[in-house]
Motif scaffolding. Structure first.
Motif, PDB file in Angstrom:
ATOM      1  N   TRP A 197      -4.573  13.960 -13.881  1.00  0.00           N
ATOM      2  CA  TRP A 197      -3.530  13.864 -14.911  1.00  0.00           C
ATOM      3  C   TRP A 197      -3.254  12.405 -15.267  1.00  0.00           C
ATOM      4  CZ3 TRP A 197       1.560  11.928 -14.113  1.00  0.00           C
ATOM      5  CH2 TRP A 197       2.448  12.142 -15.188  1.00  0.00           C
ATOM      6  N   LEU A 198      -3.243  11.540 -14.264  1.00  0.00           N
ATOM      7  CA  LEU A 198      -2.991  10.124 -14.510  1.00  0.00           C
ATOM      8  C   LEU A 198      -4.140   9.457 -15.249  1.00  0.00           C
ATOM      9  CD1 LEU A 198      -1.426   8.879 -11.128  1.00  0.00           C
ATOM     10  CD2 LEU A 198      -0.303   8.909 -13.360  1.00  0.00           C
ATOM     11  N   ARG A 222       0.830  -1.203   0.000  1.00  0.00           N
ATOM     12  CA  ARG A 222       0.000   0.000   0.000  1.00  0.00           C
ATOM     13  C   ARG A 222       0.868   1.258   0.000  1.00  0.00           C
ATOM     14  NH1 ARG A 222      -5.020  -0.444   4.281  1.00  0.00           N
ATOM     15  NH2 ARG A 222      -6.290  -1.999   3.195  1.00  0.00           N
ATOM     16  N   CYS A 223       1.916   1.251   0.816  1.00  0.00           N
ATOM     17  CA  CYS A 223       2.774   2.438   0.927  1.00  0.00           C
ATOM     18  C   CYS A 223       3.484   2.720  -0.395  1.00  0.00           C
ATOM     19  CB  CYS A 223       3.782   2.262   2.059  1.00  0.00           C
ATOM     20  SG  CYS A 223       4.789   0.765   1.938  1.00  0.00           S
ATOM     21  N   VAL A 224       3.937   1.663  -1.078  1.00  0.00           N
ATOM     22  CA  VAL A 224       4.625   1.827  -2.355  1.00  0.00           C
ATOM     23  C   VAL A 224       3.682   2.414  -3.389  1.00  0.00           C
ATOM     24  CG1 VAL A 224       5.808   0.631  -4.227  1.00  0.00           C
ATOM     25  CG2 VAL A 224       6.194  -0.082  -1.862  1.00  0.00           C
ATOM     26  N   ARG A 225       2.468   1.879  -3.450  1.00  0.00           N
ATOM     27  CA  ARG A 225       1.504   2.370  -4.429  1.00  0.00           C
ATOM     28  C   ARG A 225       1.066   3.798  -4.111  1.00  0.00           C
ATOM     29  NH1 ARG A 225      -2.926  -1.631  -3.838  1.00  0.00           N
ATOM     30  NH2 ARG A 225      -1.751  -2.455  -2.073  1.00  0.00           N
ATOM     31  N   PHE A 226       0.937   4.129  -2.835  1.00  0.00           N
ATOM     32  CA  PHE A 226       0.550   5.497  -2.486  1.00  0.00           C
ATOM     33  C   PHE A 226       1.602   6.502  -2.935  1.00  0.00           C
ATOM     34  CE2 PHE A 226       0.940   9.133   0.324  1.00  0.00           C
ATOM     35  CZ  PHE A 226      -0.329   9.695   0.227  1.00  0.00           C
ATOM     36  N   THR A 227       2.863   6.247  -2.618  1.00  0.00           N
ATOM     37  CA  THR A 227       3.904   7.211  -2.976  1.00  0.00           C
ATOM     38  C   THR A 227       4.032   7.353  -4.486  1.00  0.00           C
ATOM     39  OG1 THR A 227       5.594   5.469  -2.783  1.00  0.00           O
ATOM     40  CG2 THR A 227       5.234   6.880  -0.862  1.00  0.00           C
ATOM     41  N   ALA A 228       3.855   6.261  -5.213  1.00  0.00           N
ATOM     42  CA  ALA A 228       4.004   6.316  -6.669  1.00  0.00           C
ATOM     43  C   ALA A 228       2.787   6.919  -7.352  1.00  0.00           C
ATOM     44  CB  ALA A 228       4.274   4.913  -7.217  1.00  0.00           C
ATOM     45  N   GLU A 229       1.597   6.600  -6.862  1.00  0.00           N
ATOM     46  CA  GLU A 229       0.376   6.984  -7.572  1.00  0.00           C
ATOM     47  C   GLU A 229      -0.244   8.277  -7.053  1.00  0.00           C
ATOM     48  OE1 GLU A 229      -0.534   2.221  -7.983  1.00  0.00           O
ATOM     49  OE2 GLU A 229      -2.091   3.538  -7.167  1.00  0.00           O
TER      50      GLU A 229
END
Length: 693
Positions: free
Chosen positions: A399-400, A160-167
């Motif tokens: 934007w994404l 979850r943390c990885v996806r939050f920072t990236a997305e």
């Protein structure tokens, strides 16, 4: 809509919905660790298993399969899933057993205790013992900055943390390395996280792997009193929950409001808590022989009254700061009017915005939710990442998802999304409004173009001309039509829209805030939490505020007020949404709520304000400004106001636009009193210097 049966209950749902969402819509509870509504699907924890009728003889991950992926029955019956069968139960118990193989038994010392998804689901799906007697895996903790504490042995790799920072945050702070049992979350080079939204990973983490470092070992959730309130660290008005123990505020967490902040808050909003306890003004002070000394309320009021009664009303000025609530602004304006002075202003930066131009001239008319409809955006004189990080994350989301075309005039900064740099200042805006820059075609071809105008473009000699040029641009690209008003002002302070709503600007013949601060302009200056101004020598300064900041250092009399967590007040956010902040604690010592201080002072000055309680103030406030009684709603401005603004367009000097937020972490007195914010500020400056070398 598609039909699906969940445990025998038939529902209609969008075909793109996941089976997990369908189950929840039918009232079934499905456990999960990795799935989150606002993040991409990972499908790696396998806790959300369900049984699909007619499918393979094994449970399916409900988060990774959509309703449209299921086949109907042989006679066209709606597809069916089950969430409570013995197969599902055994599968979930097996997943939980695997998750607990390596998880340490440190619940008694874990800050996540009492709020831990793993604890809750272990109660429901855990078994009495484990069949695995191997040594537990240990992972080295990571140093990722002053805000997030890591105990990585607890990590279950939900990502979850990885996806939050990236997305959402739009930075590559965290990632996953290695494979199999060696996999771990890291910042690769173990550098500090850079995002202004990094604290949200603590809320997202379903175990105790990521917790709040400033809140470490402070309290358990069941000890805390929880109060719903509104954030004032920027103009977005994020919905927050203030947790207190006794008289002390211990932490601030986000509340869900889809129309404002979704469920995110900035790091300043979350971690400014220690600033509420430091350098507080807990009693009145009077300057005697050049030194401030503690005084009684009566003595402080008498000193002010003696000076004001000996001063011509035209030589008295009132300046309000960025954290003031609408109630105290309303009371302060009434007090100034009773004293006979027209020198009042809340635009400490000299902004060209004025309520006489109409309400649509100073609102974020597209609304925050409206960003999700925009298909072209030009940002003028603003750095949303520093001025309103949560709003910037919403721009990034658009934007994404929709390949939003973005143009920027102003600071060439990292906004976490790609954009076309159109120029540095007012000349570039003039060229764009006149159709001399190619990006004008992108705006014209858009169905819902958004013109985001920041306060950084509205100060100085060009302010009104820039406001007019932006309105002219809005007209040229048809940004204001039936059902859409894309002319949007992004404010930087929580009080600004409320101040403009109640007309806290100079009256006829009155001086603006910059004019009041000219040497010799005034004899008495009343600062209501205005710490971002420099009052020249020779003026008698009365300061009503909460912290020993710039305003208090310059003051001749200090009146101690209440912080935003210590009073009930109304705030109007940048889009014009009226919201209520509730009192979660009480002011320290002899400090009082600001409206009460003003009411008591008015008696001593011989011009008593006509109310004795907060409800009395609100009754009069609502009578004069009915839209302020419409809590959690946005009263839209008249689109014709924007068209009239175009008349202000004129020649510009060509000055470059610069965001008024130079240091995100130190924008107000509370933040400057926070040790945590000071640490973050120093780290950001070091990072900027390293990047420049």
């Amino acid at each position: 809509m598609a039909k699906i049966k969940v445990d025998g209950i038939e529902i209609d749902i969008a075909p793109e919905a996941t089976l997990l969402q369908a189950a929840e819509a039918a009232g079934a509870e499905v456990p999960r660790f990795c799935f989150h509504e606002r993040l991409s699907v990972a499908g790696n924890c396998r806790m959300c298993l369900v049984e699909v009728k007619g499918g393979p003889p094994k449970p399916q991950a409900s988060c990774a399969m959509a309703v449209k992926d299921l086949r109907p029955g042989p006679n066209g019956e709606a597809p069916e899933i089950f969430t409570k069968t013995p197969m599902v139960r055994r599968a979930r118990e097996g997943v939980m057993e695997f998750l607990l193989i390596n998880h340490p038994l440190d619940c008694p010392i874990c800050d996540q205790g009492g709020e831990c998804d793993l604890q809750d689901q272990a109660m429901a799906y855990g078994v009495a013992g484990s069949r695995f007697n191997l040594n537990k895996r240990a992972v080295e903790d990571k140093e990722i900055g002053p805000l997030v504490k890591t105990v990585m042995t607890r990590c279950i790799q939900c990502t979850r943390c990885v996806r939050f920072t990236a997305e959402v945050a739009g930075v590559g702070d965290l990632g996953l390395i290695s494979r199999g049992e060696d996999v771990e979350i890291t910042t690769y080079l173990e550098t500090a996280m850079e995002s202004e939204l990094q604290g949200n990973v603590v809320d997202l983490c379903p175990v105790g792997a990521l917790t709040s470092k400033p809140y470490e070992f402070t309290a358990r959730p069941w000890e805390l009193t929880k109060t719903e309130s509104i954030d004032v660290m920027d103009a977005l008005g994020s919905n927050i929950r203030v947790d207190t123990r006794g008289r002390e505020v211990l932490r601030i967490l986000p509340r869900v409001n889809e129309a404002v902040n979704e469920e995110w808050i900035s790091d300043k909003t979350r971690h400014v808590v220690d600033g509420l306890k430091t350098q507080r003004l807990d009693r009145p002070y009077v300057r005697v022989n050049g030194k401030l000394r503690a005084a009684s309320w009566g003595e402080a009021f008498a000193t002010i009254a003696a000076r004001m009664k000996a001063t011509d009303a035209k030589r008295i000025g009132v300046i309000a700061g960025g954290l003031a609530s609408v109630e105290e602004l309303f009371a302060l304006k009434q007090l100034a009017t009773s004293l006979g002075t027209a020198n009042i202003d809340a635009r400490t930066d000299g902004s060209a915005l004025d309520p006489s131009f109409g309400r649509a001239s100073y609102l974020f008319n597209a609304t925050v939710e409206g960003i999700d409809r925009a298909d072209a955006l030009v940002i003028i004189g603003s750095n949303p990442r520093k001025e309103a990080p949560v709003l910037n994350a919403r721009i990034r989301k658009r934007w994404l998802r929709a390949k939003l075309a973005v143009g920027v005039i102003g600071d060439h900064a990292d906004l976490t999304y790609a954009y076309n740099y159109l120029g540095a200042g007012s000349r570039s805006l003039e060229a764009l409004a006149n159709g001399e820059i190619g990006f004008i075609d992108t705006l014209k071809n858009a169905k819902n173009p958004l013109i985001l105008l920041g306060e950084g473009a509205l100060t100085g000699a060009d302010g009104k001309a820039v406001l007019g040029l932006a309105a002219k641009l809005a007209g040229a690209v048809e940004a204001v039509t039936d059902g859409w008003n894309g002319f949007s002002i992004l404010h930087t302070t929580a009080s600004r829209v409320g101040a403009l709503d109640v007309g806290f600007v100079p009256g006829e013949g009155g001086l603006t805030a910059p004019e009041m601060l000219h040497p010799g302009a005034l004899d008495v200056v009343f600062l209501a939490g205005a710490d971002e101004v420099e009052v020249p020598a020779g003026s008698f300064v009365v300061y009503l505020g909460t912290h020993g900041d710039r305003g208090a250092h310059r003051a001749d009399v200090i009146l101690s007020g209440a912080a935003y967590t210590e009073k009930s007040g109304t705030y109007v956010n940048t889009e014009g949404r009226v919201q209520l902040a509730n009192r979660a604690a009480f002011p320290p010592g002899e400090a009082r709520e600001d409206w009460a201080v003003l009411r008591a002072l008015s008696d001593v000055l011989g011009v008593p304000l006509p109310y004795a309680s907060l409800s009395d103030i609100r009754a009069e406030l609502y009578a004069r400004y009915p839209h302020l009684a419409e809590i959690d709603t946005v009263r839209k401005g008249d689109a014709a106001d924007v068209a009239r603004l175009a008349d202000l367009a004129g020649p510009v000097a060509g000055a470059a636009f610069t965001s008024p937020v130079a240091d995100f972490y130190l924008t107000n007195a509370i933040a400057r009193a926070s040790k945590t914010m000071a640490t973050c500020s120093a780290l950001a400056k070091t990072r900027a210097l390293d990047a420049a070398e």
